[in-house]
Design a protein around this motif. Sequence first.
Motif, PDB file in Angstrom:
ATOM      1  N   GLN A  43      19.848 -34.094 -20.917  1.00 41.82           N
ATOM      2  CA  GLN A  43      20.811 -34.225 -19.785  1.00 41.82           C
ATOM      3  C   GLN A  43      22.192 -34.936 -19.997  1.00 41.82           C
ATOM      4  O   GLN A  43      22.970 -34.987 -19.231  1.00 41.82           O
ATOM      5  N   GLY A  44      22.085 -36.100 -20.998  1.00 42.72           N
ATOM      6  CA  GLY A  44      23.169 -36.856 -20.951  1.00 42.72           C
ATOM      7  C   GLY A  44      22.782 -38.467 -20.710  1.00 42.72           C
ATOM      8  O   GLY A  44      21.851 -38.499 -19.959  1.00 42.72           O
ATOM      9  N   ILE A  45      23.515 -39.483 -21.295  1.00 41.29           N
ATOM     10  CA  ILE A  45      22.931 -40.655 -21.068  1.00 41.29           C
ATOM     11  C   ILE A  45      23.235 -41.291 -19.897  1.00 41.29           C
ATOM     12  O   ILE A  45      22.834 -42.238 -19.400  1.00 41.29           O
ATOM     13  N   THR A  46      24.007 -40.628 -18.967  1.00 38.10           N
ATOM     14  CA  THR A  46      24.335 -41.048 -17.560  1.00 38.10           C
ATOM     15  C   THR A  46      23.371 -40.409 -16.827  1.00 38.10           C
ATOM     16  O   THR A  46      23.629 -40.995 -15.516  1.00 38.10           O
ATOM     17  N   ALA A  47      22.487 -39.804 -16.971  1.00 38.55           N
ATOM     18  CA  ALA A  47      21.419 -39.002 -16.229  1.00 38.55           C
ATOM     19  C   ALA A  47      20.515 -39.790 -15.702  1.00 38.55           C
ATOM     20  O   ALA A  47      20.021 -40.939 -16.476  1.00 38.55           O
ATOM     21  N   THR A  48      20.082 -39.903 -14.249  1.00 35.99           N
ATOM     22  CA  THR A  48      19.086 -40.867 -13.634  1.00 35.99           C
ATOM     23  C   THR A  48      18.087 -40.240 -13.993  1.00 35.99           C
ATOM     24  O   THR A  48      16.794 -40.806 -14.024  1.00 35.99           O
ATOM     25  N   ASP A  49      17.909 -38.587 -13.997  1.00 34.92           N
ATOM     26  CA  ASP A  49      16.600 -37.871 -13.817  1.00 34.92           C
ATOM     27  C   ASP A  49      15.375 -38.470 -14.925  1.00 34.92           C
ATOM     28  O   ASP A  49      14.471 -38.657 -14.792  1.00 34.92           O
ATOM     29  N   PRO A  50      15.891 -38.679 -16.335  1.00 34.27           N
ATOM     30  CA  PRO A  50      15.016 -38.987 -17.239  1.00 34.27           C
ATOM     31  C   PRO A  50      14.482 -40.350 -16.901  1.00 34.27           C
ATOM     32  O   PRO A  50      13.114 -40.673 -17.328  1.00 34.27           O
ATOM     33  N   ILE A  51      15.074 -41.181 -16.265  1.00 31.08           N
ATOM     34  CA  ILE A  51      14.516 -42.416 -15.866  1.00 31.08           C
ATOM     35  C   ILE A  51      13.362 -42.494 -15.125  1.00 31.08           C
ATOM     36  O   ILE A  51      12.273 -42.873 -15.123  1.00 31.08           O
ATOM     37  N   ILE A  52      13.696 -41.431 -14.022  1.00 29.70           N
ATOM     38  CA  ILE A  52      12.540 -41.240 -12.931  1.00 29.70           C
ATOM     39  C   ILE A  52      11.274 -40.621 -13.558  1.00 29.70           C
ATOM     40  O   ILE A  52      10.267 -40.838 -13.315  1.00 29.70           O
ATOM     41  N   TYR A  53      11.577 -39.364 -14.587  1.00 24.53           N
ATOM     42  CA  TYR A  53      10.715 -38.931 -15.141  1.00 24.53           C
ATOM     43  C   TYR A  53       9.541 -39.867 -16.059  1.00 24.53           C
ATOM     44  O   TYR A  53       8.668 -39.887 -15.959  1.00 24.53           O
ATOM     45  N   GLY A  54      10.501 -40.887 -16.730  1.00 26.84           N
ATOM     46  CA  GLY A  54       9.678 -41.775 -17.482  1.00 26.84           C
ATOM     47  C   GLY A  54       8.834 -42.719 -16.667  1.00 26.84           C
ATOM     48  O   GLY A  54       7.657 -42.875 -16.988  1.00 26.84           O
ATOM     49  N   LEU A  55       9.327 -43.133 -15.537  1.00 25.16           N
ATOM     50  CA  LEU A  55       8.572 -44.021 -14.681  1.00 25.16           C
ATOM     51  C   LEU A  55       7.472 -43.144 -14.269  1.00 25.16           C
ATOM     52  O   LEU A  55       6.309 -43.574 -13.928  1.00 25.16           O
ATOM     53  N   ALA A  56       7.618 -42.165 -13.555  1.00 26.04           N
ATOM     54  CA  ALA A  56       6.486 -40.989 -13.375  1.00 26.04           C
ATOM     55  C   ALA A  56       5.350 -40.837 -14.430  1.00 26.04           C
ATOM     56  O   ALA A  56       4.295 -40.911 -14.070  1.00 26.04           O
ATOM     57  N   VAL A  57       5.975 -40.577 -15.636  1.00 26.08           N
ATOM     58  CA  VAL A  57       4.891 -40.505 -16.559  1.00 26.08           C
ATOM     59  C   VAL A  57       4.176 -41.670 -17.076  1.00 26.08           C
ATOM     60  O   VAL A  57       2.733 -41.935 -17.282  1.00 26.08           O
ATOM     61  N   SER A  58       4.849 -42.799 -16.960  1.00 27.08           N
ATOM     62  CA  SER A  58       4.033 -44.176 -16.963  1.00 27.08           C
ATOM     63  C   SER A  58       3.103 -44.448 -15.889  1.00 27.08           C
ATOM     64  O   SER A  58       2.106 -44.782 -16.418  1.00 27.08           O
ATOM     65  N   PHE A  59       3.458 -44.158 -14.660  1.00 26.38           N
ATOM     66  CA  PHE A  59       2.535 -44.368 -13.693  1.00 26.38           C
ATOM     67  C   PHE A  59       1.261 -43.491 -13.919  1.00 26.38           C
ATOM     68  O   PHE A  59      -0.072 -43.994 -13.702  1.00 26.38           O
ATOM     69  N   VAL A  60       1.688 -42.461 -14.135  1.00 30.52           N
ATOM     70  CA  VAL A  60       0.446 -41.161 -14.047  1.00 30.52           C
ATOM     71  C   VAL A  60      -0.413 -41.354 -15.215  1.00 30.52           C
ATOM     72  O   VAL A  60      -1.995 -41.389 -15.197  1.00 30.52           O
ATOM     73  N   SER A  61       0.119 -41.867 -16.457  1.00 28.90           N
ATOM     74  CA  SER A  61      -0.651 -42.217 -17.606  1.00 28.90           C
ATOM     75  C   SER A  61      -1.593 -43.126 -17.513  1.00 28.90           C
ATOM     76  O   SER A  61      -2.606 -43.332 -17.934  1.00 28.90           O
ATOM     77  N   ILE A  62      -0.767 -44.228 -16.921  1.00 27.59           N
ATOM     78  CA  ILE A  62      -1.927 -45.619 -16.823  1.00 27.59           C
ATOM     79  C   ILE A  62      -2.833 -45.508 -15.994  1.00 27.59           C
ATOM     80  O   ILE A  62      -4.028 -45.697 -16.065  1.00 27.59           O
ATOM     81  N   VAL A  63      -2.668 -44.398 -14.714  1.00 30.49           N
ATOM     82  CA  VAL A  63      -3.737 -44.161 -13.594  1.00 30.49           C
ATOM     83  C   VAL A  63      -4.963 -43.503 -14.317  1.00 30.49           C
ATOM     84  O   VAL A  63      -6.098 -43.697 -14.320  1.00 30.49           O
ATOM     85  N   LEU A  64      -4.365 -42.444 -14.993  1.00 30.54           N
ATOM     86  CA  LEU A  64      -5.359 -41.349 -15.652  1.00 30.54           C
ATOM     87  C   LEU A  64      -6.192 -42.090 -16.675  1.00 30.54           C
ATOM     88  O   LEU A  64      -7.448 -42.073 -16.768  1.00 30.54           O
TER      89      LEU A  64
END
Length: 466
Positions: free
Chosen positions: A427-448
């Motif tokens: 998406q490009g280095i200025t995109a915000t979505d990848p950070i949101i996706y990363g945070l979501a993956v981090s949270f879900v993987s920790i919980v699971l």
Amino acid sequence: MGKLDIIIIILYFTLIAGVGIYGARRATNSEEYMVAGRNLNFFMYLGCLAAVILGGASTMGTAKLGYEFGLSGIWMVVAIGTGVVCLGIFLSKKISRFKVLTISEMLEKRYNKETRLVSAIVAAIYTLMLTVVQMIGIGSLLNVWLGWNLPLCIIIGGGIVFLYTTLGGMWSVTMTDIVQFIVMTVGVFFLMLPLSLSKAGGLGTLNTDLPPAFFNLANIGGDRIFQYFILFTLGLMVGQDIWQRLFTARTPKISKYGTVSAGIYACIYAIALAVIGMCAFILLPNIGDTQNVFAEMAMVTLPPGILGIVLASVASAVMSTASGTIIACSTLISNDVVKRFFKPDINDKQFMLISRLTTVGIGIFSIICAIWIQDILVALDVAYAVLSGALFFPVIFGLFTKKVNARAAFYSIILSAAVILAGLGIQGITATDPIIYGLAVSFVSIVLLSFIPSKKAKGEASVRVG
């Protein structure tokens, strides 16, 4: 620039070098070298922390944003200040319980050595990129002000910071940061701000001559404000350069209230710089490169002598951040990689030697990179994104609950970092979505992974039942 201003800047650099070398007398063991003996009082701690969070990007970047968007230009530094305030209120007390040198060392105490290693690598890359950016910043300032060759300016400016940081570690960083904090405060609040307002005609003129949108706090855009908070608020809460300052406080109370005060100071600093940028919009409506707003305003509004002091305050902001990131990167590599995995039995004297040699290596490498790479802001944005997305939840869960296991923390860092890097690539280095996706993956993987037992755990449970 006149000769008087050049003399003031040269004298200032000489003063900083002298103070840093004097601070080296205090660095007699590894704790003195890396965390100033955990003995800073409130004023020293406040000045040290405020100086490191407000670098050249905060100073010149906010003036630029004020020129382009008005008061809405405060949000980048307000996001930084908010992260520091949250760190002080919610995390500082818990952090102070761990007698560690780095955030990665804390993660090993909470999880395991593999988590320490991978988090140290992520944090070290971030601090190294930030160091190179500051080296470029120092060289660029001297190049513009003095007219000297850019590589020479990087070597001189970066070399001074590298010299005193290598010799005295955190004590030299602390003593120079206090000087730099005072110069920053005087230069911005007591000289540049009032003189800029006076030259522009006062607040009344700003109100009548500026576009109405300049007084709209959302003028910069909601998506951009959101991105600032995702990047900088979360990133500052888990940054080694900031945590290492927390470890220097004499008491948990100083750590908490000093951190909150530094965050509030940052927010006030942001308003002052945005107003300076707004004054520049009136006085200098046709600036070609808005990155030079602060420097151009200084040239236009300040008399000889005062100009040198204010420009020295900008150099202070850059140098204080550079010294902080150098010692942070050095501590991560020497403490969390070399000592932990290669030289676990070394004595304190040998560890000090390794720390200094590591600092030398980082300093030389960052200066070389700054000379050859003219713009690494892209790499810095990526580093900040990975830092925020990959380390935030492992650190927060590690401080507030014992239910999260080491396997979950380790894979959370690996998976979220991979998702963020892949997303930024697509998406490009200025995109915000990848950070949101990363945070979501981090949270879900920790919980699971914390609630799904591994095969080893299942086998052990079967043995116990049998």
